[in-house]
Scaffold this motif. Structure first.
Motif, PDB file in Angstrom:
ATOM      1  N   SER A  18       2.345  -1.191   0.740  1.00  0.00           N
ATOM      2  CA  SER A  18       2.117  -2.561   1.203  1.00  0.00           C
ATOM      3  C   SER A  18       1.788  -3.522   0.064  1.00  0.00           C
ATOM      4  N   CYS A  19       1.476  -2.998  -1.121  1.00  0.00           N
ATOM      5  CA  CYS A  19       1.117  -3.843  -2.268  1.00  0.00           C
ATOM      6  C   CYS A  19       2.215  -3.888  -3.325  1.00  0.00           C
ATOM      7  N   ARG A  35       2.385 -12.866 -10.721  1.00  0.00           N
ATOM      8  CA  ARG A  35       2.365 -12.983  -9.264  1.00  0.00           C
ATOM      9  C   ARG A  35       3.274 -11.899  -8.710  1.00  0.00           C
ATOM     10  N   ASP A  37       5.274 -10.802  -5.604  1.00  0.00           N
ATOM     11  CA  ASP A  37       5.809 -11.246  -4.316  1.00  0.00           C
ATOM     12  C   ASP A  37       6.147 -10.027  -3.469  1.00  0.00           C
ATOM     13  N   LEU A  38       5.500  -9.919  -2.309  1.00  0.00           N
ATOM     14  CA  LEU A  38       5.664  -8.755  -1.445  1.00  0.00           C
ATOM     15  C   LEU A  38       6.791  -8.978  -0.443  1.00  0.00           C
ATOM     16  N   ASP A  40       6.865  -8.691   2.679  1.00  0.00           N
ATOM     17  CA  ASP A  40       6.448  -9.348   3.925  1.00  0.00           C
ATOM     18  C   ASP A  40       6.065 -10.805   3.720  1.00  0.00           C
ATOM     19  N   GLY A  41       6.275 -11.333   2.525  1.00  0.00           N
ATOM     20  CA  GLY A  41       5.931 -12.724   2.237  1.00  0.00           C
ATOM     21  C   GLY A  41       4.560 -12.896   1.622  1.00  0.00           C
ATOM     22  N   GLY A  42       3.769 -11.835   1.580  1.00  0.00           N
ATOM     23  CA  GLY A  42       2.458 -11.919   0.975  1.00  0.00           C
ATOM     24  C   GLY A  42       2.523 -11.884  -0.544  1.00  0.00           C
ATOM     25  N   ARG A  43       1.368 -11.992  -1.183  1.00  0.00           N
ATOM     26  CA  ARG A  43       1.308 -12.010  -2.643  1.00  0.00           C
ATOM     27  C   ARG A  43       0.097 -11.237  -3.134  1.00  0.00           C
ATOM     28  N   ARG A  44       0.199 -10.746  -4.332  1.00  0.00           N
ATOM     29  CA  ARG A  44      -0.912 -10.192  -5.076  1.00  0.00           C
ATOM     30  C   ARG A  44      -0.839 -10.757  -6.492  1.00  0.00           C
ATOM     31  N   ASP A 105      -6.182  -9.274  -4.965  1.00  0.00           N
ATOM     32  CA  ASP A 105      -5.685 -10.052  -3.834  1.00  0.00           C
ATOM     33  C   ASP A 105      -5.373 -11.471  -4.305  1.00  0.00           C
ATOM     34  N   TRP A 106      -4.433 -12.103  -3.642  1.00  0.00           N
ATOM     35  CA  TRP A 106      -4.057 -13.483  -3.947  1.00  0.00           C
ATOM     36  C   TRP A 106      -5.118 -14.436  -3.408  1.00  0.00           C
TER      37      TRP A 106
END
Length: 326
Positions: A18-19, A35, A37-38, A40-44, A105-106
């Motif tokens: 997931s990360c 950055r 870009d995941l 699922d649209g998320g970010r770390r 985490d972003w």
């Protein structure tokens, strides 16, 4: 071969599915920051550490402080544990010099500019006072180790950020002005002292680039330079690169008012500010000399070092103190 892009790509396999995503370079300074870009649209955020700057124990110490601050209700960057349950990893792809990496985490928000609302400095002052209160009360874990930012390590001949004497455009007169300022700063700081009420664990790099503004909230990021120094150094760092900006008196005034809603400042703490601000500017000159080809230094423009000399003159003539006082 040194290839932070390769390290960032290889690091993805160390984290839960997931990360994992596509690393895209955000900033290249002391560290390479990506950055992620995941799907699922998320970010770390992935921090690839500069070689030879912090060792593993120092980085773990930083992460331990972040964890303790969060437990005290202060929002800080949240590290992501890898598949092995650890926050810190050393990544060395075949043929590439290894580096330490940490994923976070972003945090949403916008990096402020010199047009920042002065009221944001009041929030920063309150947050900084909470950091300092925690620092004074915290029992650090065994083996905790971070750099000390003293007069010698900031502007001395062997300072980690480089030598101010190598800054571009300094003639003999300018060199003498800065050298005189360095000598006087050292004397003032020696008199001010390093008692526990004045010197302790601080962020040490609370400049605008390390803040994120989200509505009415100010978030502090990038504790990579946290270490032991004068608590008032966090205010000097807050105006980094903008020490001669016309809004400085308002910024400082708002910061102090915000800080004093949490903790008291004595007259000695306020009186040492000109020395700390001048010292920080000289330290940044050294950093600029050792990073002359970076985009950040080029963006300062050709007149920045000359203005730094002027700031030192103002400090020596006590004009800087009058300016700060408004």
């Amino acid at each position: 071969m040194d290839d932070p892009d390769a390290i960032a790509g290889a690091a993805m396999a160390l984290y839960p599915e997931s990360c994992r995503g596509t690393p895209r370079l955000l900033c290249l300074s002391e560290n390479a920051t990506y950055r992620v870009d995941l799907p699922d649209g998320g970010r770390r955020v992935l921090r690839v550490h500069r070689p030879g700057y912090h060792d593993a124990d120092e980085i773990r110490s930083e992460l331990a402080w972040l964890d303790s601050l969060r437990r005290d209700g202060i929002r800080t960057p949240v590290p992501v544990r890898g598949l092995d349950g650890e926050w810190l990893h050393h990544v060395a792809p075949p043929g590439v010099a290894g580096r330490h990496v940490v994923m976070f985490d972003w945090i949403a928000g916008t990096q402020p500019t010199a047009d920042i609302d002065p009221a944001s400095f009041a929030r920063l002052g309150r947050i900084t006072a909470r950091l300092h209160r925690h620092s004074r009360q915290w029992s650090r874990p065994p083996g905790f180790r971070r750099r000390a930012w003293t007069h010698a390590t900031m502007v001395g001949p062997d300072a980690p950020w480089g030598r101010w004497q190598e800054a571009r455009g300094l003639d003999r007169t300018s060199h003498d002005v800065i050298a005189h300022a360095v000598e006087r700063i050292g004397a003032e700081l020696a008199e001010y002292g390093q008692g526990a009420e004045r010197f302790g664990l601080i962020h040490a790099d609370l400049r605008l680039a390390n803040l994120l503004i989200e509505g009415e909230a100010t978030h502090i990021i990038d504790f990579d330079d946290c270490g032991f120094s004068w608590f008032m150094q966090d205010l000097a760092a807050a105006i980094s690169f903008f020490e001669d900006h016309p809004h400085v008196p308002r910024w400082i005034g708002h910061w102090i008012r915000g800080y004093e809603t949490i903790a008291r400042l004595g007259q000695a703490d306020l009186s040492i500010l000109p020395a700390l601000i001048a010292q920080r500017r000289i330290q940044l000159m050294a950093w600029g000399a050792s990073h002359a080809e970076t985009a950040q230094v080029r963006a300062l423009g050709p007149g920045w070092n000359a203005r730094s000399v002027t700031l030192c003159r103002d400090y020596l003539a006590e004009r800087l103190a009058r300016t700060i006082a408004g």
